[in-house]
Motif scaffolding. Structure first.
Motif, mmCIF file in Angstrom:
data_model
loop_
_atom_site.group_PDB
_atom_site.id
_atom_site.type_symbol
_atom_site.label_atom_id
_atom_site.label_comp_id
_atom_site.label_asym_id
_atom_site.label_seq_id
_atom_site.Cartn_x
_atom_site.Cartn_y
_atom_site.Cartn_z
ATOM 1 N N ARG A 45 2.659 -14.319 -6.645
ATOM 2 C CA ARG A 45 1.850 -13.260 -7.266
ATOM 3 C C ARG A 45 0.527 -13.818 -7.789
ATOM 4 N NH1 ARG A 45 3.864 -8.259 -5.878
ATOM 5 N NH2 ARG A 45 6.133 -8.324 -5.917
ATOM 6 N N SER A 197 4.151 -4.549 -2.293
ATOM 7 C CA SER A 197 4.981 -4.159 -3.442
ATOM 8 C C SER A 197 4.229 -4.194 -4.765
ATOM 9 C CB SER A 197 6.198 -5.086 -3.535
ATOM 10 O OG SER A 197 5.802 -6.430 -3.743
ATOM 11 N N ASP A 198 2.948 -4.488 -4.721
ATOM 12 C CA ASP A 198 2.142 -4.561 -5.941
ATOM 13 C C ASP A 198 2.073 -3.187 -6.606
ATOM 14 O OD1 ASP A 198 0.220 -4.886 -7.923
ATOM 15 O OD2 ASP A 198 -1.007 -6.231 -6.709
ATOM 16 N N ARG A 199 2.440 -3.111 -7.871
ATOM 17 C CA ARG A 199 2.461 -1.833 -8.592
ATOM 18 C C ARG A 199 1.074 -1.222 -8.746
ATOM 19 N NH1 ARG A 199 6.823 -4.581 -10.152
ATOM 20 N NH2 ARG A 199 8.735 -3.425 -10.658
ATOM 21 N N ARG A 200 0.037 -2.034 -8.606
ATOM 22 C CA ARG A 200 -1.337 -1.516 -8.701
ATOM 23 C C ARG A 200 -1.825 -0.957 -7.373
ATOM 24 N NH1 ARG A 200 -3.711 -7.141 -10.548
ATOM 25 N NH2 ARG A 200 -2.355 -7.633 -8.772
ATOM 26 N N HIS A 204 2.675 1.039 -3.174
ATOM 27 C CA HIS A 204 3.879 0.726 -3.950
ATOM 28 C C HIS A 204 4.934 1.822 -3.850
ATOM 29 C CE1 HIS A 204 6.300 0.362 -7.746
ATOM 30 N NE2 HIS A 204 6.424 -0.846 -7.228
ATOM 31 N N GLU A 205 4.528 3.086 -3.917
ATOM 32 C CA GLU A 205 5.496 4.185 -3.793
ATOM 33 C C GLU A 205 6.178 4.146 -2.436
ATOM 34 O OE1 GLU A 205 4.333 8.160 -4.761
ATOM 35 O OE2 GLU A 205 3.184 7.506 -6.500
ATOM 36 N N TYR A 207 6.647 1.518 -0.677
ATOM 37 C CA TYR A 207 7.540 0.359 -0.720
ATOM 38 C C TYR A 207 8.885 0.727 -1.337
ATOM 39 C CZ TYR A 207 9.650 -3.614 -3.169
ATOM 40 O OH TYR A 207 10.535 -4.517 -3.701
ATOM 41 N N LEU A 208 8.872 1.434 -2.475
ATOM 42 C CA LEU A 208 10.117 1.808 -3.136
ATOM 43 C C LEU A 208 10.977 2.713 -2.252
ATOM 44 C CD1 LEU A 208 8.941 2.435 -6.821
ATOM 45 C CD2 LEU A 208 10.133 0.435 -5.906
ATOM 46 N N GLU A 240 13.014 -10.625 -7.973
ATOM 47 C CA GLU A 240 12.229 -9.391 -7.852
ATOM 48 C C GLU A 240 12.968 -8.348 -7.023
ATOM 49 O OE1 GLU A 240 8.260 -9.927 -6.503
ATOM 50 O OE2 GLU A 240 7.669 -11.184 -8.191
ATOM 51 N N ASP A 244 14.081 -4.620 -8.235
ATOM 52 C CA ASP A 244 13.578 -3.412 -7.575
ATOM 53 C C ASP A 244 14.708 -2.590 -6.962
ATOM 54 O OD1 ASP A 244 11.020 -4.003 -8.284
ATOM 55 O OD2 ASP A 244 10.411 -4.800 -6.347
ATOM 56 N N LYS A 251 17.406 5.287 -10.010
ATOM 57 C CA LYS A 251 16.245 6.103 -10.366
ATOM 58 C C LYS A 251 16.644 7.487 -10.864
ATOM 59 C CE LYS A 251 11.529 6.830 -8.825
ATOM 60 N NZ LYS A 251 10.586 6.680 -7.708
#
Length: 351
Positions: A45, A197-200, A204-205, A207-208, A240, A244, A251
């Motif tokens: 990261r 997978s970076d939340r920024r 990212h969505e 990826y999930l 990680e 995740d 969720k």
């Protein structure tokens, strides 16, 4: 005579069998400061940036901008390395190197091991893959990945509608993932994974959602465990991925479970940070004590006066010695503490 020749050949073979790395290249001395830094990246990261804790060597270029790192202390299996130059030095350098940012810097990221020889192009220009010459075919995979990401940025910038963004998300997510897999280098796949997978990141969505059904992620873990079972990259990725997968699977559960996980992670993170800084401080103090013990009594006296920001003339007057004697002692202090300025000395003993 035959015994002597056999012994000589044995010694030569033994000496040549010890792995030696060599990373060399040129920078533009008119544009960059002459310090060149080599870093080992153990947190994928933190691949891009300037982090002092990652720096393992520093060299100065010659008058033509040539630099070279060499030795035998690197890992014997592939790791991620960075060579960078920057113009954040003197008063600003320590701050810049500690917060991972320097506005005026340039870097090249590569994969290498202790036996590799790599020659970098002038000024780290990477337009052509063949510019980087290496005996390790994996060395330039990051350059290829960055080139593909540039294509992706162009595709996203061509049409800015919501519909175009969704289509591009799906297309490029798959494209990058497949590209990484085909490189046959799990460490390079982590570079892509950290981006996807970076939340920024807008991806990212996606990826999930992909994590719910795609076996790729567990397959990647298997490849890492097989090739790099004890590397920090494998441990980080495993942690990680577990986190995740827990988020994805829970969720729709009660908010209590999510909050419990969040608070647990925060507490563990806080404990880990406290432990890290306490041990880091102990290690720093031990290192400083050992370094200070190398100094003679007079050099220690001069060091104390340097920390009081006394000038060379003031030090000479205080200790009743000549100005040239003070300068000689100061130079010896610099060499023994591996620093090049008074500011670096203050940073060492006041941090």
């Amino acid at each position: 005579m035959r015994i002597k020749l056999s012994l000589l050949f044995f010694l030569l073979a033994f000496a040549s069998s010890k792995a030696q790395y060599s990373f060399s290249g040129h920078i533009d001395n008119k544009e960059w400061h002459d310090n060149v830094y080599l870093s080992i990246i153990e947190d994928y990261r933190k691949i891009s940036g300037v982090y002092s804790e990652q720096i393992i060597a520093k060299v100065k270029t010659d008058s033509l901008g040539f630099f070279k790192f060499s030795g035998d202390q690197l890992e014997n299996e592939n790791r991620i390395y960075r060579i960078h130059v920057d113009n954040c030095f003197d008063d600003d350098q320590n701050q810049s190197h500690f917060n991972g940012h320097c506005d005026d810097s340039k870097e090249v990221i590569f994969i290498a091991k202790n036996s590799d020889t790599i020659v970098f192009p002038f000024s780290f220009d990477k337009q052509m893959f063949c510019d980087i010459k290496s005996n390790n075919e994996k060395a330039i995979v990051f350059v290829k990945i960055d080139s593909l990401r540039e294509e992706m940025k162009f595709a996203f910038g061509e049409y800015r509608s919501e519909a175009s963004r969704k289509l591009n998300n799906k297309k490029w997510f798959k494209t990058l993932q497949d590209f990484g897999h085909n490189l046959n280098e799990p460490i390079a796949e982590l570079y892509i994974y950290s981006f996807l997978s970076d939340r920024r990141n807008d991806l990212h969505e996606h990826y999930l959602e992909d994590l719910k059904t795609n076996t790729y992620y567990n397959d990647l873990l298997g490849r890492l465990e097989k090739r790099y079972p004890n590397s920090p990259y494998t441990k980080q990725y495993r942690a990680e991925l577990t986190s995740d997968e827990f988020i994805v699977n829970d969720k729709n559960d009660s908010s209590f479970n999510w909050n419990y996980l969040l608070y647990t992670v925060l507490v563990l993170s806080l404990i880990g940070n406290i432990w890290f800084w306490l041990n880091r401080k102990k290690l720093q103090n031990k290192t400083l004590i050992e370094a200070k013990d190398q100094l003679t009594k007079q050099e220690q006296n001069i060091l104390s006066l340097l920390l009081e920001e006394k000038s060379n003339k003031e030090i000479a007057d205080t200790l009743f010695v000549s100005l040239s004697t003070v300068k000689t002692h100061v130079n010896n202090i610099y060499k023994k503490l591996n620093v090049s300025s008074r500011d670096e000395i203050k940073s060492l003993f006041n941090s």
